[in-house]
Design a protein around this motif. Structure first.
Motif, mmCIF file in Angstrom:
data_model
loop_
_atom_site.group_PDB
_atom_site.id
_atom_site.type_symbol
_atom_site.label_atom_id
_atom_site.label_comp_id
_atom_site.label_asym_id
_atom_site.label_seq_id
_atom_site.Cartn_x
_atom_site.Cartn_y
_atom_site.Cartn_z
ATOM 1 N N LYS A 41 0.807 -1.207 0.000
ATOM 2 C CA LYS A 41 0.000 0.000 0.000
ATOM 3 C C LYS A 41 0.853 1.276 0.000
ATOM 4 N N THR A 97 -7.337 -3.830 6.421
ATOM 5 C CA THR A 97 -7.135 -4.502 5.133
ATOM 6 C C THR A 97 -8.400 -4.546 4.279
ATOM 7 N N GLU A 98 -9.563 -4.493 4.914
ATOM 8 C CA GLU A 98 -10.815 -4.567 4.160
ATOM 9 C C GLU A 98 -11.263 -3.213 3.608
ATOM 10 N N ASN A 99 -10.598 -2.133 4.016
ATOM 11 C CA ASN A 99 -10.951 -0.801 3.518
ATOM 12 C C ASN A 99 -9.801 -0.240 2.674
ATOM 13 N N ASP A 100 -10.145 0.588 1.736
ATOM 14 C CA ASP A 100 -9.149 1.134 0.810
ATOM 15 C C ASP A 100 -8.599 2.463 1.342
ATOM 16 N N LYS A 102 -5.584 5.101 2.127
ATOM 17 C CA LYS A 102 -4.374 5.453 1.382
ATOM 18 C C LYS A 102 -3.588 6.529 2.134
ATOM 19 N N LEU A 106 -4.383 6.145 5.790
ATOM 20 C CA LEU A 106 -3.952 4.838 6.261
ATOM 21 C C LEU A 106 -3.115 4.963 7.530
#
Length: 366
Positions: A41, A97-100, A102, A106
């Motif tokens: 990521k 991990t299940e959400n995007d 960034k 993040l």
């Protein structure tokens, strides 16, 4: 610098609590999250990736150093509490991990999740510390995990075997329940066994022995009044706790018996039920009465319906019979009327013929 990062650094410097590194499952999740997910990521943000990886390592490693209370937290944990902390960590990783998320978002989500992990342990850990030497009597043996070496040890806390006496009253022909379980028995490490005795002339006579912490003695009578005893035995067969019972069997007063108790062949030895010792004594079962009432109601409805149907059918048959009789009477009346008309016609024809004959006879004489 976000306030969450400042809060975590303070906790890392002063030390946190926990033994998360002793959970193999949690460590496998951590390595996958650190080396695969964050590296993927944040491949375009190497500095942010290193900062998050370093923060994750410090928080997890730091969950072993500071005590919650100098007299309570001794850098150890039990398997149950460790499992709860590992579950919190797994939920934290799954959420990330299940959400995007960034970049900065993040970073903020990871630091916030680690903060929640430390807070969760601060709430869970006191539950374990309260169990340490929590036995009021008897000998408590429990296992714990050292937060630094992650090795399992056992500890014994002895406070005398005798745990007092309980007075019980039960009516004649009712069942007696002897419950030997104490609160700290559930955290006792090792296989437990319970033995129940009847004290006769000051000497214990064994009634039953097994893994159940309670005993049910059926259909008590006055001869069963007396003293009973139960012992919880450690894996080596030595008493870890002892509890006495003074039992008195009472004669029921003003109790109406609708049905006599059926005669049952007595079983050899006591009868123990395989249910939890925390459950209340068995209650009266009204299932038979409910079945009888429902069956009787259904039969009554069937009988009433049959009677109504039968009466309705009889009325219908009677009505049809009356209609048939009326039809027969009408047909009979028509036949009689027709006969009378025919007879009248015949009589009239006969009279005319006779009159004609007389006229002809008179003419011939002339």
């Amino acid at each position: 610098m976000p306030w969450q990062v400042f809060w975590l650094i303070v906790h890392i410097i002063t030390g946190s609590q926990g033994c998360l590194k002793c959970s193999n499952d949690a460590m496998a999740i951590k390595q996958d999250f650190r080396n695969r997910f964050l590296a993927k990521k944040l491949r375009k943000e190497p500095d942010l990736k290193k900062k998050l990886q370093h923060l994750l390592d410090n928080v997890v490693d730091g969950l072993s150093h500071t005590q919650i209370h100098p007299k309570k937290y001794m850098a150890m944990i039990d398997e149950l509490t460790l499992g709860k902390i590992a579950a919190h960590f797994k939920r934290f990783v799954n959420r990330i991990t299940e959400n995007d998320f960034k970049d900065e978002q993040l970073f903020n989500e990871v630091t916030w999740g680690l903060q929640k992990l430390v807070t969760a342990f601060e709430q869970i850990m006191p539950q374990f510390t309260k169990l340490v030497c929590s036995n009021e009597c008897g000998t408590l043996v429990y296992s714990f995990i050292n937060c630094f070496s992650c090795k399992t040890h056992t500890y014994t806390c002895t406070k005398g075997v005798y745990c007092g006496e309980r007075r019980l009253q039960v009516e004649m022909d009712e069942d007696l329940i002897l419950d030997c379980a104490l609160r700290w028995h559930k955290i006792y490490h090792g296989v437990k066994q319970y033995s129940f005795f009847r004290m006769v002339n000051g000497k214990p006579e064994l009634m039953a022995s097994g893994a159940d912490s309670f005993l049910v003695k059926k259909e008590m009578n006055h001869n069963d009044t007396g003293r009973y005893r139960c012992e919880m035995l450690d894996p080596k067969g030595r008493p870890a706790s002892r509890l006495d019972f003074q039992v008195i069997v009472l004669t029921p007063v003003g109790k109406t018996t609708w049905f006599t108790r059926p005669h049952l062949t007595p079983l050899e030895g006591p009868f123990a039920l395989g249910v939890s010792s925390r459950e209340p004594p068995p209650q009266e079962d009204w299932t038979a009465w409910i079945v009888i009432a429902v069956t009787g109601g259904l039969l009554s409805l069937v009988v009433i319906a049959f009677v109504l149907y039968y009466r309705r059918k009889n009325k219908k048959d009677e009505k049809e019979q009356e209609q048939e009789e009326e039809g027969e009477n009408e047909e009979k009346g028509e036949d009689e009327e027709k006969g009378e008309n025919e007879e009248k016609g015949e009589n009239e024809g006969k009279g005319e013929n006779e009159e004609k004959g007389e006229n002809e006879e008179s003419e011939s004489e002339s």
